[in-house]
Each structure stands twice: as C-alpha cells, then as structure tokens.
Design an enzyme around this catalytic site. Structure first.
Site, PDB file in Angstrom:
ATOM      1  N   SER A   1       2.395  -8.004  -6.870  1.00  0.00           N
ATOM      2  CA  SER A   1       3.090  -7.500  -5.695  1.00  0.00           C
ATOM      3  C   SER A   1       2.037  -7.100  -4.680  1.00  0.00           C
ATOM      4  O   SER A   1       0.841  -7.171  -4.970  1.00  0.00           O
ATOM      5  CB  SER A   1       3.947  -6.281  -6.070  1.00  0.00           C
ATOM      6  OG  SER A   1       3.130  -5.287  -6.654  1.00  0.00           O
TER       7      SER A   1
ATOM      8  N   ARG B   1      -1.494  -8.742  -3.814  1.00  0.00           N
ATOM      9  CA  ARG B   1      -2.716  -8.271  -4.437  1.00  0.00           C
ATOM     10  C   ARG B   1      -3.391  -9.253  -5.375  1.00  0.00           C
ATOM     11  O   ARG B   1      -4.556  -9.082  -5.726  1.00  0.00           O
ATOM     12  CB  ARG B   1      -2.449  -6.959  -5.198  1.00  0.00           C
ATOM     13  CG  ARG B   1      -1.533  -7.093  -6.399  1.00  0.00           C
ATOM     14  CD  ARG B   1      -1.222  -5.744  -7.019  1.00  0.00           C
ATOM     15  NE  ARG B   1      -2.348  -5.129  -7.667  1.00  0.00           N
ATOM     16  CZ  ARG B   1      -2.779  -5.478  -8.879  1.00  0.00           C
ATOM     17  NH1 ARG B   1      -2.207  -6.435  -9.546  1.00  0.00           N
ATOM     18  NH2 ARG B   1      -3.812  -4.856  -9.410  1.00  0.00           N
TER      19      ARG B   1
ATOM     20  N   LYS C   1      -8.771 -12.147   1.574  1.00  0.00           N
ATOM     21  CA  LYS C   1      -7.825 -11.023   1.636  1.00  0.00           C
ATOM     22  C   LYS C   1      -6.491 -11.546   1.139  1.00  0.00           C
ATOM     23  O   LYS C   1      -6.256 -12.756   1.181  1.00  0.00           O
ATOM     24  CB  LYS C   1      -7.622 -10.566   3.076  1.00  0.00           C
ATOM     25  CG  LYS C   1      -8.826  -9.984   3.743  1.00  0.00           C
ATOM     26  CD  LYS C   1      -8.495  -9.627   5.188  1.00  0.00           C
ATOM     27  CE  LYS C   1      -9.780  -9.264   5.913  1.00  0.00           C
ATOM     28  NZ  LYS C   1      -9.556  -9.008   7.328  1.00  0.00           N
TER      29      LYS C   1
ATOM     30  N   GLU D   1       2.795 -11.588   2.583  1.00  0.00           N
ATOM     31  CA  GLU D   1       3.791 -10.704   3.161  1.00  0.00           C
ATOM     32  C   GLU D   1       3.710 -10.675   4.682  1.00  0.00           C
ATOM     33  O   GLU D   1       4.703 -10.448   5.356  1.00  0.00           O
ATOM     34  CB  GLU D   1       3.617  -9.287   2.612  1.00  0.00           C
ATOM     35  CG  GLU D   1       3.905  -9.194   1.125  1.00  0.00           C
ATOM     36  CD  GLU D   1       3.715  -7.785   0.601  1.00  0.00           C
ATOM     37  OE1 GLU D   1       4.698  -7.079   0.456  1.00  0.00           O
ATOM     38  OE2 GLU D   1       2.553  -7.404   0.342  1.00  0.00           O
TER      39      GLU D   1
END
Ligand code: FES
Ligand code: FES
Lengths: 747, 162
Positions: A505, A508, A698, A702
């Site tokens: 989630s 990550r 990174k 989302e």
C-alpha cells in the site's frame, strides 16, 4: 541495463492465456461454501435468530451467528477492535453480516439464506457525518479498544462520548493575525462523495484448519497484518497462522488490512463473492485561505470531516493523513488544520488509492483557482510562486521536499499547451498535489536464493495486485545481482515462507521493498563473489558479474557453476537477506516521510451549454517517479489511476438514502468505461533520480488519482465561468449551475 | 432436478455433457470443465469479465445457461494460443502493457476476437463503442485501445489461423 527498460511483465503471458490463478480460482479438497445474511436496516438491536429451517435445507452444514463462532475475540480492526466478525447484539449498518450459512455448494448456501428468520428492533440511525456530529446524536461506539498494531496509530485521539474516533489537529503561526492582515480571504465548502473500489475480483478467502493451525488463502494487500489479526482472534502463535496471497484481481486499497478473513477462518470454509463493501470516505472540507494581493499565501484553515461508517477500519489514519495533506504542496506560514473521522450507520469506509489526498486536493486545488481568478493572476504562475522548492520543509521536522515541483508544473503546462487561447465553451485547468509516500514507519524484508543452476528465487511479501510489483522487484534483483531478468522467479507472499513485510500500500513496494530486495541481492552477490574468488585464486573486488557470468579478466564462470562448484554437488544455494527499517522517527505523523509522491494533472474540456455535459478532450497526468524501474508500467500505473479518478470527477459516487446504499452493484454504480476515455490521455514521467529507492526511484501508483477532479473543475470554470464545489460534476449539476449563473447575470 | 444432455464443441473439441437446466455457462466452463480463464465478477452481465464466444458471438457466460450452448461451439481464452505461440491479439496485449491485474483480460481479449472478426479494421470510435461493455478498473483503457488497433493491423498483414 535492466532498470528503466520496458521489460515484459513476468505475469503477462499467464494473464493473456487465462493461465493466471487468483484466489477465486482456488479449489481446496473438501471445500465448503459460505454465504452471509446481511442486515436489512442501518441500526437495530438484534433480538434473536432462528436458523433451524435453514439448517434443514439441502446441503447445509452449519448456520452460525456471532455466538456460534469458535473464536477467542469476536472483534477486530486495524485501528480499534470495534468490528465484530458477525454482528453481535447490535446491527450498525445495512448490509452488515449477521448470520453465516455453510453448505456443500454456493447455490445451496444461497438458497438457505432465504430461510433464516432474524428479529430485531430498529434504532434511530445516524446517516451522515453532520448528523453524527450533532448534539444528542446516538453514540455508536461508547467504548473503544485500541488495536496497537501500527506504530503511527498509537497516538489516536478519539473524543470520548461522541462519534469522533479520531481528531487530528495541527497548527502553526498566528493564523488569526494572518487573516486580519490579508488582502483577500476566500472560504468555501467542498464535498467529495463516497466511492466503491469495484476491483474486478471480489473479496474472496479460503481457510483451512488442521492440526498445525490455520491456513488462509486470501486476496489481501496486507498478509502480515492479517496474520497478526487472525492470531489474536484465535489466540494462536504467529507461526501457527499461515496467510497465502496468490495473484489479486485488483485492489486499490479495498483489500487493505483484515476484511473477510476472520469469518472465513472461523467458518473454516470458503467465502465466495461476499460483496463485503469497503469504500472511500465521503469527505467534506471547509477551507479558508488568506492571501496577499501579489499572490503570496499567508494562511490556511482546513476543517476536514470524514464519514467512516459503522466501523473505523483504517479511517482514523485516513483522517490524519487527509489533515496532514490538506494545505497542499505550498509554502504557507500559518496553518490550522482539524480532521475528524466520524462514525455513522453507513457502510464502513477504509483505504482507497490516495488515502485522503484526492478528497482534500479537490478542495484545495479548486480554491487555488478561485483565488487566482479573484486576484487576476494566472493559475499556473500563482501556483508556481507558492510551490515548495526542493529542500524546503513542508512541516518542520519532516523530510524536506525531495523533488523539483516547479519543473513538474512547467511540464504539466507545456503538455496541455497552457498559453494557447481556447474557443468558446473550451477551457484548460490544472492542479498539483503531493502525498507523503511509502507509509509511515514501515518495515520490509526480502530473501534472494541463488540456486545451483544460476536461477534465482526471490521471496518477498509484496502482493501482486496488478501494479507490476513482481516485475519491478525482479528487475531490481536482476540488475543488482548481475543476472538476466529471465533467471528470476518471484514467489507469492506466504507468511510462513516469505519474510516479513508491512504490506502492499502507500505506493511503497518499489521503494521500501525495493530497498530490501536490493540489499538482499547485494548480500547474495557478495557471497557469490567470495566463492568465485576462491576458484579464480583472486580477490572478490577483482571480479564482476554480468548476465549471469562471473568474469575475472578473460576467465569466466557462470553463477550456477560457482554455486554448484562450491557445494561440490548440483545441490546447494547462496541465500542473501535484506531488511529495510526506517531510520528517523521524527515528523508530526510519528515517522519521517520517505519520499514525496508528487502528482499533477491538466485537463482540456468542452462544456455543452445546453446539456451541461463535460467532455474531457485531453488529460495529462504528470508523475515524479525519481527513476522508472519499468518505464511502461510506471506510465501505465499513472494512466490507470487518472482514469479511475475521472470517474468521481464526472459521474461516479455511492448514493445512500436513509442509511441504505442505493447503488451497491455495477448495474447502478457507474465506473469509467471505454466510452469515457478522453480523446487524448497522456502521461509524463519525471525522472531526476532523486528518490530514496533503488536507483533513485520513488513510489508511483496513487499520484494519478489526486488531480483529475480539480483540474477538470478548473477547466470547466475557465470555459464557462461556473464553479462546481460538489462532485461528481454530472451534466445535471453543471446544467443547473449554468442556468443559475445565467439567472444571476440577468437579474 | 431437470438435466439436459447435449453435445457442445469447446475450443475445437466435441464434448458430451449432462447439465442441470439452471447451470450457467460460466459454472459449466469453470466448475465442470475446469476452464478457469473466464472470470466471474459482477455476475449480472455488466462487466464483461466472463466473455466467451458462442458460435463466434461474444456472450456473458454468467447470464447464459449452459444448455443454450447445445449443438454450438464455445471458444474461451484457453483455445486462443497455438501451443506456445500467442494469438496476435494476445501478443499485442503483452507488448502494449494492456493488462495489470489481468482479471478483465480474458474477457477483453475474447471480445476483441469478436470485434476483429466482425470488423477487421475498426476506427478508434468503433473500438470504444464495441468494447464499452468490458470493464477494466486498472489500465484506464488506453493501452487496451492501442493493443486492439495494433492487433488489427497485425492480423491484416498476416491473417491468423481462425
Ligand atoms: S461476470 Fe458476467 S458480465 Fe460480469
Ligand atoms: S487489468 Fe485489472 S481490471 Fe483490467
């Protein structure tokens, strides 16, 4: 180079040939099927259940109520243990599971449901956050028991004697004075509707109980937290609970934490097509901003209220994060933020892709354009003036901004051709947002096993739910080890085999699990080089591994030969381990932000003045990914996220009436289809290799959901002069707003 | 319980089956024949995840009764690739990244087979219109659109075995 290429997904072939297997494809010997009888009313006292007729129905093995379940604890939940596996004494939402029927087939279980008699006495229902906050509202959970599962949730602040299960507050600076001295103050209330995830694969879990303990196959994003929850429900050691996660048919946050697993486990049977609905929070944001006439932001007051429904699920964290992120990616000296998570008798809401950001961005980015208009400033230039620069702190003590947002904004503007004048009825709008990515204080562990034939088994707890984590992690392992991507096999999460991971989630996996995989691969590589050095009679530093071959000058040996040569047999393996534990524990969230997930978007729309219909001609989504591990999949993630968020911008929402969900299924609940695809949908990836993840990456996945709604609303405002503050922007809503605006003008 | 005995050709193979009259085609394919490629999602004919071809026409197997396939041919995702060689539509889906979780993919691909069977070189708008009954929650459709258009070009260049 394996990183940055558009390598084929490891699961692509099995998925296009129909060979991919999901939980809902699983068949376990002697499997039984369960169906649940759901509450028909939002709030009631349970008086009795008569399951005797159902129990005599063909094929039925058991009819269970809460008191029949062989559990040590009936209640579970990631924040508070407030949710019973089956309703006990009180029904708190329409649709809550009350009775479970277990039968030999799904059809028999379903048929028996109709024979169950439940008697109850209705109680006054709290059907909105406003009602829940009103004086004298029934308090739905008078006592709360903290779960203690997550470090950042230890500081939750429920308000005793009310329906508020979390109140986040933050302030800095002299807010009152900033408002008194401002040239302009803008205040408005914005509403974002509740949403359903509608992943194509419904929630599904299969459980088996035997002498060794409990095994559950489930489509969860959090195998290890589910294991902990089940261990507590049954009072078993962690090692006696095995949670296995095959491929998942989409999740988007809807499969975070524990959902139907305790019921499946308690029934030790299969629960199929259990439409256990967990939704995105309906949010109301009141936002007030003080600004100087030159466009300098001075202060912002944010009041965020989330309707979390009958049970908290992860709502308290969503509230905290929504509050934390509500001011937007700007330099604002004075802030006052309140975010409250409120119990109601609606369907429980939990995690949804973006975790509060789409909701607060809807408010803050709409208001940014309103301010620009009032001050006569260009919305892009106004944002640019206030955006945080690289190295600037968002909140004192948290990780400073790690990306170049001004550059991202410039690229957003360029992609939509910002400066070009548009004809009547057309407009462009943009928005920008950021989110603390990677989760707060989360741990990942990975193991890399180099086999004697040179093939590599990668063990991680990251769940493949479509985002491509298996492929990205395999690319990281292959690149770090120096073996071809085809040598890597990624195992499915299995809490008894794969090492610990917090969960899949918060964008990550590539960053946090990626770092663990990179460390494990480095560990294995170091061991391989040590072993190879002995064969070559040299130092490990003199050796290189490339494409599965260890080279010492001209002399070479395959990785497989190094392993089998060392063990003197075809057997044996080299095992590398890697763990990521976050270092700094500062920041107002109880842990420092790992990276800032920056998402921007721009829309060009055409508004039909006669019907109010908005047509999105072009949408550009911009994502700062640091370094794409797999460029195609990064862009695909972002595109998919943007399209998902175009739904609530234009037509998608959960509709409830008096505590009853009116559109539970896909027949009435409208999700984006092919027909809604904008004429042009474009993704821009920003790669400055400035992320904390492997190779400067990174997280992604989302960010694309943050901006579509405000970008489209801003474009509509520029095309028509009409500002919409409630989503979705249906033709009716837009048409009414246009009519009202004409009326005012005439009047 | 009423049952019907019938002959049906599934992926080229004739089968003799006795099915209860209430059994749906998706139940028959998944539970009786072990063909798990077609997925059941909405179960009410709105998502297209269960799309298979019945005499070359796309149907939602969740709302077709198994006996309606009597004397007909059924084609599922399992019957598309030729051994290890992917069908051009499958290959285009892989290359364009037209899948993420993959749950919609078997239905999406079977609907594409039907589309390109009826209209070998569709326009963008024709693809969007034909495919609007197949829901994908992950990809945002653009890559699926690209894959379909590319597959149509490939198949025009080198007609695939039917
Ligand atoms: S499962 Fe058949 S159309 Fe959705
Ligand atoms: S790839 Fe997940 S639904 Fe289409």
């Amino acid at each position: 180079m394996i990183i940055g290429t558009a390598a084929e997904r490891l699961d692509a072939r099995e998925k296009v040939t129909g060979a991919a297997r999901y939980v809902s494809d699983l068949v376990v010997p002697e499997m039984l099927h369960a169906k649940v009888w759901r509450a028909p009313v939002p709030h009631a006292r349970l008086l009795g259940v008569d399951g005797s007729r159902a129990a005599r129905s063909p094929g039925v093995v058991a009819v269970c109520t809460a008191t029949d379940l062989p559990v040590k604890r009936l209640h579970y939940g990631p924040a508070f243990k407030d949710q019973p596996i089956l309703a006990h004494e009180i029904i708190r939402y329409a649709g809550e599971p009350v009775v479970a029927v277990v039968a030999d087939t799904e059809r028999h279980a379903a048929a028996a449901l109709a024979l169950i008699d439940v008697s109850y006495r209705e109680l006054p229902a709290v059907t909105s956050a406003a009602e829940a906050l009103a004086q004298g509202a029934p308090v739905l959970h008078p006592a709360l028991d903290r779960s203690g599962h997550f470090r950042d949730l230890s500081g939750l602040r429920p308000v005793a004697g009310t329906n508020v299960c979390q109140h986040y507050h933050y302030d800095r600076g002299d807010v009152a004075r900033a408002f008194a001295e401002a040239d302009l103050t803008v205040e408005d209330v914005y509403h974002y509707p509740a949403l359903s995830h509608h992943a194509l694969e419904a929630h599904c879990a299969v459980a088996r109980v035997d002498g060794d303990g409990l095994t559950v196959w489930t489509g969860t994003q959090h195998p290890f937290p589910v294991r902990k929850e089940l261990a507590e429900v049954f009072d078993l050691p962690l090692a006696a609970v095995q949670v296995i996660v095959p491929l998942i048919g989409g999740a988007f946050g809807g499969k975070c934490y524990t959902k139907i697993e305790p019921l499946a486990a308690a029934l030790a049977a299969r629960v199929r097509r259990s439409a256990l609905t967990i939704t995105r929070h309906a949010v109301t944001v009141r936002l007030r901003t003080a600004v100087r006439s030159d466009g300098t932001l001075l202060a912002r007051e944010c009041d965020v209220v989330l309707d979390t429904g009958a049970y908290a699920d992860i709502g308290p964290r969503v509230a905290t994060k929504a509050g934390y992120r509500a001011p937007g990616p700007y330099r604002i000296p004075c802030l006052s933020i309140d975010a409250r998570c409120v119990y109601t008798n609606n369907v429980p809401a939990g995690a949804y892709r973006g975790y509060g950001v789409p909701q607060v961005t809807w408010a803050s980015e709409s208001q940014m354009d309103q301010i620009a208009e009032r001050l006569g400033l260009d919305p892009l230039a106004f944002r640019e003036k206030n955006l945080l620069k690289r190295g600037e702190e968002y909140v004192a003590g948290d990780t400073p901004m790690d990306g170049d947002m001004a550059d991202a904004l410039a690229q957003t503007g360029a992609a939509i051709d910002w400066g070009r004048a548009r004809e009547r009825g057309r407009g462009v709008g943009l928005a920008c947002a950021m989110k603390d990515g990677g989760g707060t204080h989360t741990v990942s562990t990975a193991a890399v096993r180099v086999n004697a034939d040179g093939s590599v088994t990668l063990l991680t707890g990251s769940v493949e739910m479509g985002q491509g984590s298996r492929t990205a992690l395999a690319q990281i392992a292959a690149e770090t080890l120096g073996v071809p991507l085809s040598a890597i096999v990624v195992e499915s999460p299995d809490t008894s085999i794969t090492p610990y991971d917090h969960g899949t989630s918060a964008s990550r996996s590539t960053t946090v699990m990626g770092l663990a995989v990179e460390a494990a691969a480095r560990d294995a590589r170091g061991q391989l080089l040590e072993l190879a050095a002995k064969f070559f009679g040299t130092e490990p530093e003199k050796l290189a591994i490339h494409d599965g071959v260890v080279a010492c000058g001209e002399r070479t040996m395959t990785v497989g030969d190094v392993v089998s040569g060392h063990f003197g047999l075809v057997g044996g393996e080299v095992t590398g381990l890697g763990t990521f534990v976050p270092g700094t524990w500062s920041g107002s969230l109880g842990g420092a932000t790992l990276f800032w997930e920056v998402g921007m978007g721009a829309a060009e729309v055409q508004v039909d003045a006669d019907t109010g219909e908005i047509s999105v001609e072009k949408y550009v989504s911009v994502a700062d990914v640091g370094q794409a591990i797999n460029a195609r999949e990064c862009a695909a993630q972002d595109e998919g996220a943007a399209m998902q968020a175009i739904g609530p911008a234009l037509f998608e929402s959960r509709v409830s009436e008096a505590g009853h969900l009116v559109n539970p299924g896909l027949i009435d609940y409208r999700v984006p289809t092919f027909a809604d695809l904008p004429r042009e949908l474009e993704t821009v990836l920003i790669e400055n290799r400035d992320g904390p993840g492997p190779f400067g990456s990174k997280g992604v996945g989302e960010g694309g959901t943050f901006c579509p709604a405000p970008a489209i609303a801003n474009a509509v405002a520029r095309a028509t002069g009409v500002r919409i503050k409630d989503l979705p922007m249906t033709p009716e809503r837009v048409w009414r707003a246009l009519r009202d605006a004409r009326g005012t003008r005439r009047g | 319980m009423n049952a019907i005995t019938m002959t049906v050709t599934v992926n080229g193979e004739p089968r003799e089956l006795t099915v209860p009259t209430h059994e749906t085609l998706i139940e028959c394919l998944r539970e009786r024949l072990g063909l798990l490629g077609a997925k059941k999602s909405c179960d009410v004919q709105v998502c297209g995840a269960c799309t298979v071809l019945l005499d070359d026409r796309p149907v939602s197997a969740c709302t077709v009764l198994a006996f309606e396939a009597r004397g007909k041919t059924v084609r599922t995702i399992e019957g598309l690739a030729c051994g290890d060689e992917l069908h051009p539509i499958q290959a285009a889906f892989v290359e364009h990244g037209a899948l993420q979780c993959g749950f919609c993919t078997p239905g999406m691909i079977m609907a594409t087979v039907a589309l390109l069977g009826e209209n070998p070189s569709p326009s963008v708008d024709e693809v969007k219109h034909y495919m609007r009954g197949n829901v994908c929650r992950c990809t945002g459709y653009k890559r699926i659109l690209d894959a379909i258009l590319d597959a149509s070009r490939r198949m025009a260049a080198a007609p695939a075995p039917a």
